[in-house]
Write a protein that holds these residues in place. Structure first.
Motif, mmCIF file in Angstrom:
data_model
loop_
_atom_site.group_PDB
_atom_site.id
_atom_site.type_symbol
_atom_site.label_atom_id
_atom_site.label_comp_id
_atom_site.label_asym_id
_atom_site.label_seq_id
_atom_site.Cartn_x
_atom_site.Cartn_y
_atom_site.Cartn_z
ATOM 1 N N ILE A 136 0.834 -1.201 0.000
ATOM 2 C CA ILE A 136 0.000 0.000 0.000
ATOM 3 C C ILE A 136 0.869 1.252 0.000
ATOM 4 O O ILE A 136 0.645 2.190 -0.797
ATOM 5 C CB ILE A 136 -0.953 0.006 1.204
ATOM 6 C CG1 ILE A 136 -1.950 -1.146 1.095
ATOM 7 C CG2 ILE A 136 -1.702 1.347 1.291
ATOM 8 C CD1 ILE A 136 -2.844 -1.320 2.310
ATOM 9 N N LYS A 137 1.878 1.296 0.871
ATOM 10 C CA LYS A 137 2.731 2.482 0.943
ATOM 11 C C LYS A 137 3.458 2.737 -0.374
ATOM 12 O O LYS A 137 3.544 3.877 -0.843
ATOM 13 C CB LYS A 137 3.762 2.316 2.072
ATOM 14 C CG LYS A 137 3.205 2.494 3.468
ATOM 15 C CD LYS A 137 4.336 2.415 4.499
ATOM 16 C CE LYS A 137 3.849 2.737 5.894
ATOM 17 N NZ LYS A 137 4.952 2.668 6.882
ATOM 18 N N GLY A 141 1.974 5.488 -2.734
ATOM 19 C CA GLY A 141 2.972 6.552 -2.718
ATOM 20 C C GLY A 141 3.487 6.885 -4.104
ATOM 21 O O GLY A 141 3.689 8.059 -4.438
ATOM 22 N N HIS A 142 3.709 5.860 -4.929
ATOM 23 C CA HIS A 142 4.192 6.089 -6.298
ATOM 24 C C HIS A 142 3.216 6.940 -7.099
ATOM 25 O O HIS A 142 3.632 7.785 -7.896
ATOM 26 C CB HIS A 142 4.417 4.752 -6.998
ATOM 27 C CG HIS A 142 4.916 4.885 -8.400
ATOM 28 N ND1 HIS A 142 6.258 5.031 -8.712
ATOM 29 C CD2 HIS A 142 4.255 4.921 -9.592
ATOM 30 C CE1 HIS A 142 6.399 5.142 -10.015
ATOM 31 N NE2 HIS A 142 5.201 5.060 -10.589
ATOM 32 N N TYR A 143 1.920 6.715 -6.885
ATOM 33 C CA TYR A 143 0.902 7.427 -7.661
ATOM 34 C C TYR A 143 0.292 8.603 -6.901
ATOM 35 O O TYR A 143 -0.753 9.131 -7.310
ATOM 36 C CB TYR A 143 -0.170 6.444 -8.137
ATOM 37 C CG TYR A 143 0.372 5.503 -9.182
ATOM 38 C CD1 TYR A 143 0.709 5.972 -10.442
ATOM 39 C CD2 TYR A 143 0.603 4.161 -8.885
ATOM 40 C CE1 TYR A 143 1.247 5.131 -11.402
ATOM 41 C CE2 TYR A 143 1.151 3.304 -9.836
ATOM 42 C CZ TYR A 143 1.465 3.801 -11.094
ATOM 43 O OH TYR A 143 2.018 2.969 -12.037
ATOM 44 N N LYS A 144 0.954 9.014 -5.824
ATOM 45 C CA LYS A 144 0.514 10.203 -5.081
ATOM 46 C C LYS A 144 0.452 11.408 -6.018
ATOM 47 O O LYS A 144 1.403 11.717 -6.730
ATOM 48 C CB LYS A 144 1.486 10.479 -3.932
ATOM 49 C CG LYS A 144 1.182 11.748 -3.142
ATOM 50 C CD LYS A 144 2.245 11.969 -2.079
ATOM 51 C CE LYS A 144 2.014 13.265 -1.324
ATOM 52 N NZ LYS A 144 3.075 13.504 -0.304
ATOM 53 N N ALA A 180 -5.928 -0.648 5.973
ATOM 54 C CA ALA A 180 -5.655 -0.349 4.567
ATOM 55 C C ALA A 180 -5.981 1.109 4.235
ATOM 56 O O ALA A 180 -5.203 1.798 3.561
ATOM 57 C CB ALA A 180 -6.457 -1.289 3.662
ATOM 58 N N PHE A 181 -7.111 1.588 4.718
ATOM 59 C CA PHE A 181 -7.475 2.981 4.460
ATOM 60 C C PHE A 181 -6.528 3.939 5.185
ATOM 61 O O PHE A 181 -6.183 5.000 4.651
ATOM 62 C CB PHE A 181 -8.929 3.231 4.863
ATOM 63 C CG PHE A 181 -9.913 2.821 3.811
ATOM 64 C CD1 PHE A 181 -10.330 3.712 2.842
ATOM 65 C CD2 PHE A 181 -10.419 1.516 3.773
ATOM 66 C CE1 PHE A 181 -11.225 3.342 1.849
ATOM 67 C CE2 PHE A 181 -11.313 1.133 2.783
ATOM 68 C CZ PHE A 181 -11.716 2.045 1.821
ATOM 69 N N ALA A 187 -0.099 7.521 2.709
ATOM 70 C CA ALA A 187 0.765 7.487 1.531
ATOM 71 C C ALA A 187 0.330 8.458 0.451
ATOM 72 O O ALA A 187 1.166 8.932 -0.336
ATOM 73 C CB ALA A 187 0.798 6.067 0.962
ATOM 74 N N SER A 188 -0.972 8.758 0.394
ATOM 75 C CA SER A 188 -1.493 9.623 -0.671
ATOM 76 C C SER A 188 -2.615 10.490 -0.120
ATOM 77 O O SER A 188 -3.795 10.271 -0.401
ATOM 78 C CB SER A 188 -1.995 8.752 -1.833
ATOM 79 O OG SER A 188 -2.276 9.534 -2.970
ATOM 80 N N PRO A 189 -2.260 11.481 0.682
ATOM 81 C CA PRO A 189 -3.270 12.246 1.432
ATOM 82 C C PRO A 189 -4.261 13.032 0.582
ATOM 83 O O PRO A 189 -5.356 13.310 1.037
ATOM 84 C CB PRO A 189 -2.422 13.189 2.295
ATOM 85 C CG PRO A 189 -1.093 13.252 1.629
ATOM 86 C CD PRO A 189 -0.879 11.918 0.996
ATOM 87 N N GLY A 190 -3.929 13.363 -0.642
ATOM 88 C CA GLY A 190 -4.845 14.141 -1.465
ATOM 89 C C GLY A 190 -5.737 13.318 -2.366
ATOM 90 O O GLY A 190 -6.509 13.872 -3.160
ATOM 91 N N THR A 191 -5.675 11.994 -2.227
ATOM 92 C CA THR A 191 -6.416 11.098 -3.117
ATOM 93 C C THR A 191 -7.719 10.650 -2.464
ATOM 94 O O THR A 191 -7.737 10.355 -1.269
ATOM 95 C CB THR A 191 -5.556 9.862 -3.436
ATOM 96 O OG1 THR A 191 -4.316 10.301 -3.995
ATOM 97 C CG2 THR A 191 -6.252 8.947 -4.429
#
Length: 366
Positions: A136-137, A141-144, A180-181, A187-191
């Motif tokens: 998940i991270k 994170g890659h697609y943040k 998971a959430f 990892a992607s706070p704006g998603t």
């Protein structure tokens, strides 16, 4: 369990070659027709992401403003070995989205199916937890900042609303969905973060989905929406259940989406989208190989009309409708639950020409 996205890879010659006949520029645009209502999405396969056919690319860009990858972000493909990630196709999808002004929904971070082969050799809680956390991270994170949203957890419920006995439930316990959430949020706070399932418009499974959402929220973890997959059957749309689900999910503060929409026209003795289920081929199992009878075509159109009238009624709650495939030739339903059938579940035929159902859907906006 075999992924429904896998089935799409062998559906028709049109899909395999990536070739699609031309389409008329006079055909209305779905995304434009619904621009004041909700997003219109589609599932994309590798050939479409790689733009192997310029006519298909132009068609997709004209009709849709959101997209979900059918297969390439599943853990088996994006995380094939314990210490190896392959972001090549996912990155191409991001570029496709940028180029054509299409928002990308990541699909999916945690799913019990289509896991990497090395998971089968893991039999310890610590190792499963390590995979779960790192996956998940790393992926989120890659697609943040690159994907608009994630289906964080996919198909975690049984039909009675209880938690599916997946490897994650077995080793990590019933808090794994909340975890998971939480990890995705970090990892992607704006998603935007969603839970996605099939048949979760049905009362028992809906109750389980509501309990799941409440548990995540009560833990102080963000969950933004719920996806109702929408794998339904012609003449049998559960419109009352769909409406009640939209209302109940929205009452929890959830954005509501129809995420994998298609309407099966072929004989089937069960509902939903459990890809482990199969039927045996017989003389009656592929009745429309030469074409869809007008009576069925009109029923399909009436079903789509009724569905979109309902979704427009609740457009303050519904944020996206995604079709599971661009046209009939791309549909996984050509090969599930029986391989080699000819299905007609979408708004466009195998030549990307609009069907009567398309005309009804467009008319619903006027």
């Amino acid at each position: 369990m075999i992924s429904k996205r896998k089935f799409m890879a062998v559906s028709t010659a049109i899909f395999i070659t990536g070739a699609a006949p031309g389409f008329s520029q006079s055909t209305p645009s779905l995304k434009d027709a619904f621009k004041k209502d909700f997003g219109i999405g589609t599932a994309l396969n590798n050939a479409q992401i790689e733009e192997r056919d310029p006519q298909m690319t132009a068609f997709i860009a004209r009709q849709f403003n959101m997209a979900t990858p059918e297969n390439i972000m599943k853990s088996a493909l994006i995380h094939p070995k314990w210490d190896t990630y392959d972001f090549s196709m996912g990155d191409k999808l991001i570029e496709f989205g940028k180029k054509h002004n299409i928002k990308i929904n990541g699909h999916t971070l945690i799913w019990h199916s289509q896991l990497p082969p090395f998971i089968r050799g893991i039999h310890s809680q610590d190792s499963i937890r390590s995979f779960f956390t790192d996956h998940i991270k790393t992926v989120a994170g890659h697609y943040k900042g690159k994907v608009f949203s994630w289906d964080v957890v996919n198909e975690a419920l049984n039909e009675d609303g209880t938690l599916r006995k997946s490897v994650f439930l077995q080793y990590l316990g019933d808090n794994y969905i909340t975890d998971a959430f939480r990890l995705a949020q970090e990892a992607s706070p704006g998603t935007e973060l969603y839970y996605n399932d099939y048949n979760n418009e049905q009362p028992a499974k809906r109750a389980g989905c509501i309990a799941l959402i409440k548990k995540v929220k009560e833990a102080g973890v963000r969950i933004d929406g719920v996806g109702i997959q929408g794998h339904w059957h012609v003449g049998k749309l559960p419109l009352k259940d769909i409406e009640e689900s939209i209302i109940q999910y929205a009452a929890l503060g959830m954005k509501v989406m129809i995420t994998e929409l298609d309407i099966d026209v072929l004989p089937r003795n069960f509902q939903g989208a459990d890809v482990s289920q199969r039927m045996t081929a017989n003389e009656q199992s592929n009745p429309y190989a030469a074409g869809l009878p007008d009576t069925v075509q009109q029923q399909l159109a009436a079903d789509y009309e009724a569905l979109f009238n309902l979704l427009l009624k609740h457009k303050d709650k519904v944020t996206r409708v995604t079709f599971w495939g661009v046209n009939d030739g791309n549909s996984w339903l050509n090969n599930w639950p029986i391989r080699g059938r000819t299905n007609y579940p979408l708004l466009f035929d195998r030549a990307n020409q609009p069907k009567p159902a398309f005309e009804k859907v467009i008319a619903a906006t006027k």
